[in-house]
Scaffold this active site. Sequence first.
Site, PDB file in Angstrom:
ATOM      1  CG  ASP A  38      -1.823   1.192   1.303  1.00 61.34           C
ATOM      2  OD1 ASP A  38      -2.191   1.712   0.234  1.00 61.34           O
ATOM      3  OD2 ASP A  38      -2.188   1.596   2.423  1.00 61.34           O
ATOM      4  CD  GLU A  85      -4.762   1.083  -2.548  1.00 52.23           C
ATOM      5  OE1 GLU A  85      -5.535   0.304  -1.969  1.00 52.23           O
ATOM      6  OE2 GLU A  85      -4.450   2.207  -2.120  1.00 52.23           O
ATOM      7  CG  ASP A 126      -0.875   3.210   6.351  1.00 51.09           C
ATOM      8  OD1 ASP A 126      -1.280   3.888   5.394  1.00 51.09           O
ATOM      9  OD2 ASP A 126      -0.804   3.629   7.516  1.00 51.09           O
TER      10      ASP A 126
END
Length: 175
Positions: free
Chosen positions: A7, A68, A141
């Site tokens: 992420d 991501e 996160d």
Amino acid sequence: MRVLGIDPGLTRCGVGVVEGVPGRPGKLIAYHVVRSEPDEDISLRLLHLDRSLTELVALHRPESVAVERVFSQHNARTVMGTAQASAVAILAGSRAGLPVQTYTPSEVKAAVTGSGTADKKQVTAMVTRLLRLDAPPRPADAADAIAIAICHIWRGGTRARIQAAALAAARRSSR
């Protein structure tokens, strides 16, 4: 399959390592958050992220990396930092010779929760449940990075087969 999910972020970059097969509960191997100070020079922050991700790839030896995909936000400065962190993450996987796949936030949410509009709390709850964890991974996160890895395990194989079939069809038609 062992996947390192990322992420991307400059201040906090979540990293989750999950092992599993499509349709089955996976196993959490590890999770980390790579941090940097917002007031530090951007070049040093990116270098720190690069070194940290390279070390984590070497440590956990994943078979693939899932990142991501950056999406549009209202704050251009935040988007730029996230895009730069994303590029470093993609490079870390590519440099190690690993396949790298990107997923939109809504793809990840849909894969893990069943809804592409789920909030962070729902994603964290499903990650905890799917991996049968005693406690939710913190910070968010880390939970997001784990969700990205799960998404890749469950959807990445199918996506790769579709892309390979499309490429083969294109090659046949160009002959």
